[in-house]
Design a protein around this motif. Structure first.
Motif, short mmCIF file in Angstrom:
data_model
loop_
_atom_site.label_atom_id
_atom_site.label_comp_id
_atom_site.label_asym_id
_atom_site.label_seq_id
_atom_site.Cartn_x
_atom_site.Cartn_y
_atom_site.Cartn_z
N HIS A 164 0.84 -1.21 0.00
CA HIS A 164 0.00 0.00 0.00
C HIS A 164 0.87 1.25 0.00
O HIS A 164 0.56 2.24 -0.67
N THR A 169 -1.22 4.19 -1.45
CA THR A 169 -2.55 4.11 -0.83
C THR A 169 -2.39 4.40 0.67
O THR A 169 -1.90 3.56 1.42
N GLU A 173 -7.42 6.70 2.31
CA GLU A 173 -8.15 5.93 1.28
C GLU A 173 -9.16 4.98 1.94
O GLU A 173 -10.26 4.78 1.43
N CYS A 174 -8.77 4.38 3.06
CA CYS A 174 -9.69 3.46 3.75
C CYS A 174 -10.45 4.14 4.89
O CYS A 174 -11.60 3.82 5.14
N HIS A 175 -9.77 5.03 5.59
CA HIS A 175 -10.36 5.56 6.83
C HIS A 175 -11.05 6.90 6.66
O HIS A 175 -11.70 7.38 7.59
N PRO A 177 -12.72 7.88 3.31
CA PRO A 177 -12.99 7.77 1.87
C PRO A 177 -13.74 8.99 1.34
O PRO A 177 -14.32 9.77 2.09
N LEU A 199 -15.76 -2.36 8.38
CA LEU A 199 -14.36 -2.16 8.01
C LEU A 199 -13.49 -3.28 8.58
O LEU A 199 -12.60 -3.80 7.89
N SER A 202 -13.88 -6.36 6.55
CA SER A 202 -13.19 -6.33 5.26
C SER A 202 -11.68 -6.50 5.42
O SER A 202 -10.98 -6.76 4.45
N ALA A 203 -11.19 -6.35 6.65
CA ALA A 203 -9.75 -6.38 6.87
C ALA A 203 -9.22 -7.77 7.19
O ALA A 203 -8.01 -8.02 7.11
N MET A 223 -6.33 -7.29 4.46
CA MET A 223 -6.03 -5.98 3.88
C MET A 223 -4.52 -5.73 3.81
O MET A 223 -4.04 -5.08 2.90
#
Lengths: 349, 507
Positions: A164, A169, A173-175, A177, A199, A202-203, A223
């Protein structure tokens, strides 16, 4: 003489009393503030962002009950710096922050990220016509901007070793968006993290399959942007299993299989079992972390795996289990849902 | 009179203020005798400089850290033979000391390696620790400290701490104090505390007293060590602890620190700087520095004018934690009030360190012309100090902040301060309302608990009963409440107290 002294005492009291009473400037006005001192000043113009922040865990950084318990009501001073920080720009990007003495209940507030040392406001665009006249500061999007607090437990260090980082990234980008995915609509200010179950889901992945030796279980840091869990020792994830007959009424209590967590300094007998994102840290193997691969193989022995078995991964925002009154030994917990969130479950026939 | 000043009366405020100010200025010489000095004007900020780096460099030159051989291989065999002789050598056991003297510090690293070697029997490992102690050199003390801090075996940590007492090197004191923070094994803790005492640091005295008061096999040993620590001071443990914790700590006949210990101290002061990124070593340094003797307060206070803003602020926090033992540097904290970056932390430190001289300065810092951050810190400090001169002005401040738009954190600071000042009645109703607030319910709960406890300690009517009810809503001992539980607890307390307030306030 006594009268004179009496007058003096009275005069002192009057003077000090008036000196201490608030000036008219402290009364709320609708005028644009000349000094930015509270997130509430941002609310009028930035209603949506303010509402997102107010609902965020940044806003609750000081008042969250778990934090208060674990910091002994912040008598542990080490916690104050990041839970009620002075502006990041004051001490510089990438440096650690300093603690505030006032407005601590606002936690990590608008000012912590947006106030510049000269009293102006950092934003993503220059806008001299706006009441706060923001100036564009690209540092707001840099990973190092978050590092002052979020690398205290090596999250940024972990990220820097991952793909990343190579791909650019970053944290936001994730926290943080983009709102509705629209680059012109700004970014969400809820700063979703460990409190956001979707979240977390998804990790990380949970897999379980039966073989001759019982049930092979795997937990994977999916992730691979930083360790799972990350950021502080209070977080933990636990794998539990239980028999899963068709009739839900017949299901028994859970049995603890494995804990994923970084221990506190005084827990000298416990290794770190974080699911790291990379096998090695910047200086070689991760300290005190003997099982560093992003995929953690576990096993439920055959004798404990007769019949259908339900395996589940639970996420915890505090390292201990509470049933409301007492603290339970993790290995003896039979109902993790009393103090944890269900992340994934797999039923092995 | 000021407390009742209505909002409409504020236009007259400037004139009143001027009048009162003139009266004070004109008659200032008469004020000290009635305890009402006018608040001092803010001084010019002090000049800042590289205080910590300069002092640390000078001490490193004056007392360099002991140098040690890089590996344990050289001398490994010879020292191993010494261990065998020391344990199994019968009448020749004491001859090893001659051999040890021949090796000198060359034996340090191999002996430390033997001590940690889990393949060796425990008696040989213990002998390695004994021989390290017998070397009585700073280098040996350094390695013994390493064993006392980092060995995975509690018995080895305890043994190393015990042997350190005879080493005569006080530079290990800061390292041992840090062990008090992390040590969980009672035997190891006992020896860390005892050795600290023998080396002139009473940071572990309270812990040692606690161990001596327990009803277990360790108590007699702890009592004997306690006696050995306090006997040279010519007083009992209670008296020694009281002196150590109070403003007269310098009256204790304790040895001054060596340059080597000062070197360690300034290394820790540098750990407070912005060059240290991780908060953990910052907190460790803060912990250690705040638990050393009053001489350390002088050292730390001199860094309040360091050029590094992190270092200045954390030094103020060290002094705050040190409390009355740091009274000797009250003047330097008062000067620090003029430096905007450190002023709020210096104000809070004065709350625990200061005496009557701090009150006028803190009242001035709480004035509406000062930065909000400083005002909050100063008001909190006035409550912590608890000196009655501040009660009237703080009450006026509290009552003037009744508008919803007024800064509630300042009002909470004032309300909490009123409890500390013995005027909690004035804030009790508001604090009870705040038990239901999302922002500051915890602070309100702590303040109300203190108010009830203070009232119950007197003959005030109803307080004993109200405190019983309050405590009845407490979490069970050892419980860690979650959010729901904490909210429910506060709600119950608010409901009970609301029904009792009328009978309590003014009783």
């Amino acid at each position: 003489m006594k009268k004179l002294l009496g007058i003096l005492v009275l005069a002192t009291a009057v003077w000090l009393g008036l000196e201490l009473s608030p000036s008219s400037g402290e009364r709320a006005t609708s005028a644009t503030p000349t000094q930015w001192t509270s997130s509430s000043q941002c609310q009028a113009c930035h209603e949506e962002v303010y509402a997102e922040w107010a609902d965020s865990w940044h806003a609750k950084a000081w008042i969250d009950e778990d934090v208060r318990v674990q910091s002994a009501d912040f008598s542990n001073k080490i916690c104050i710096d990041c839970h009620a920080p002075r502006p990041v720009f004051e001490t510089g990007i990438g440096n650690r922050v300093l603690p505030r003495s006032s407005r601590r209940a606002e936690g990590v507030d608008c000012i912590s990220c947006h106030l510049l040392p000269d009293g102006t406001i950092a934003g993503t665009i220059d806008n001299p016509s706006a009441p706060c006249r923001p100036v564009a500061r690209r540092e707001l999007q840099r990973v190092d901007f978050c590092a002052g607090c979020h690398d205290q437990h090596k999250t940024v260090t972990q990220w820097k070793l991952t793909d990343h980082a190579t791909n650019g990234t970053g944290c936001i980008e994730c926290h943080m968006p983009l709102r509705e995915g629209d680059p012109n609509a700004g970014r969400y200010h809820q700063m979703a993290g460990g409190h956001d179950l979707e979240l977390v889901r998804s990790a990380v992945a949970l897999r379980a399959t039966r073989d001759e030796a019982g049930i092979a279980v795997e937990v994977e840091n999916l992730m691979r942007a930083h360790s799972f869990p990350t950021d502080e020792r209070s977080r933990a994830a636990d794998v539990f299993y239980r028999s899963a007959p068709e009739d839900p009424e017949q299901r028994g209590g859970w049995t603890h299989l494995h804990r994923i967590r970084d221990p506190y300094r005084h827990e000298v007998d416990q290794p770190s079992t974080l699911l790291q994102a990379t096998p090695e840290g910047p200086d070689g193997p991760w300290e005190n972390n003997t099982e560093v691969h992003p995929v953690r193989p576990l096993r439920i022995a055959a004798e404990a795996a007769a019949g259908p078995i339900e395996v589940a991964l639970f996420y915890k925002l505090a390292p201990y289990y509470r049933d409301g009154e007492t603290v339970l030994v993790t290995e003896e917990v039979t109902d993790p849902l009393i103090d944890a969130q269900l992340v994934h479950r797999v039923v092995v026939p | 009179m000021t407390a009742a000043l209505p909002a409409e009366g504020r236009p007259a405020r400037a004139g009143l203020l001027r009048l009162a100010g003139l009266a004070l200025v004109g008659l200032a010489p008469a004020l000290p005798s009635c305890g009402g000095e006018p608040p001092p004007a803010p001084n010019a900020p002090p000049a800042l400089g590289p205080v910590a780096r300069t002092r640390s460099a000078a001490l490193t030159t004056a007392a360099p850290a002991p140098a040690l051989p890089p590996t344990a291989e050289e001398g490994a065999e010879a020292t191993r033979a010494m261990l065998e002789t020391r344990v199994h050598g019968g009448q020749f056991r004491d001859l090893v000391f001659e051999d040890l003297a021949g090796l000198g510090d060359a034996a340090v690293v191999p002996l430390a390696a033997h001590a940690l070697d889990t393949r060796l029997p425990a008696d040989l490992r213990a002998a390695a620790v004994e021989l390290l102690g017998a070397l009585r050199s700073p280098a040996a003390a350094e390695r013994l400290l390493g064993l006392a801090k980092d060995s995975p075996d509690a018995w080895l940590r305890a043994h190393a701490a015990w042997r350190l007492a005879a080493c005569g090197s006080d530079h290990v004191v800061p390292g041992l104090v840090l062990r008090l923070k992390y040590e969980r094994d009672p035997d190891a803790f006992l020896w860390v505390a005892a050795t600290l005492g023998r080396l002139g640091c009473l940071a572990g005295l309270g812990g040692l007293m606690e161990l001596a008061a327990r009803e277990d096999a360790r108590a007699a040993l702890a009592a004997a060590e306690l006696a050995a620590v306090v006997e040279p001071l010519g007083m009992d443990a209670e008296q020694a602890l009281a002196l150590w914790s109070g403003v007269d700590a310098e009256a204790l006949p304790l040895p001054p620190p060596s340059d080597a210990q000062l070197r360690e101290v300034w290394d820790l002061v540098l750990d407070l700087s912005g060059d240290t990124f991780q908060l953990r070593p910052v907190d460790d340094a803060r912990y250690v520095l705040s638990r050393l003797g009053p001489w350390c307060a002088r050292e730390v206070a001199s860094a309040l004018v360091d050029e590094d803003p992190w270092l200045r602020l954390h030094c103020a926090q060290v002094l705050e934690t040190m409390g009355p033992r740091a009274r000797v540097v009250e003047g330097q904290l008062l000067h620090a009030l003029a430096e905007p970056g450190v002023a709020p932390a210096a104000a809070e430190a004065l709350g625990r360190v200061g005496g009557p001289d701090a009150v006028p300065a803190l009242l001035a810092c709480a004035g509406s012309d000062r930065p909000h951050e400083l005002r909050v810190g100063a008001v909190r400090a006035l409550g912590t100090l608890g000196l009655s001169e501040a009660a009237g002005p703080v009450r006026t401040l509290f009552e003037s902040l009744d508008a919803p738009a007024a800064p509630q954190d300042l009002r909470m600071a004032a309300a909490t301060a009123l409890v500390g000042l013995g005027e909690g009645d004035a804030a009790a109703a508001w604090l009870t309302e705040r038990l239901g607030s999302a922002a500051d319910a915890s602070e309100a709960e702590v303040a109300l608990g203190a108010w009830l406890r203070a009232g119950a300690a007197t003959t005030r009517v109803g307080f004993a009963e109200a405190l019983r009810t309050w405590d009845g809503h407490a979490d069970p001992p050892g419980a860690l409440p979650n959010t729901e539980r904490a909210i429910a607890r506060r709600r119950s307390r608010a409901a009970s107290l609301a029904g009792q307030l009328a009978g309590l306030v003014g009783s």
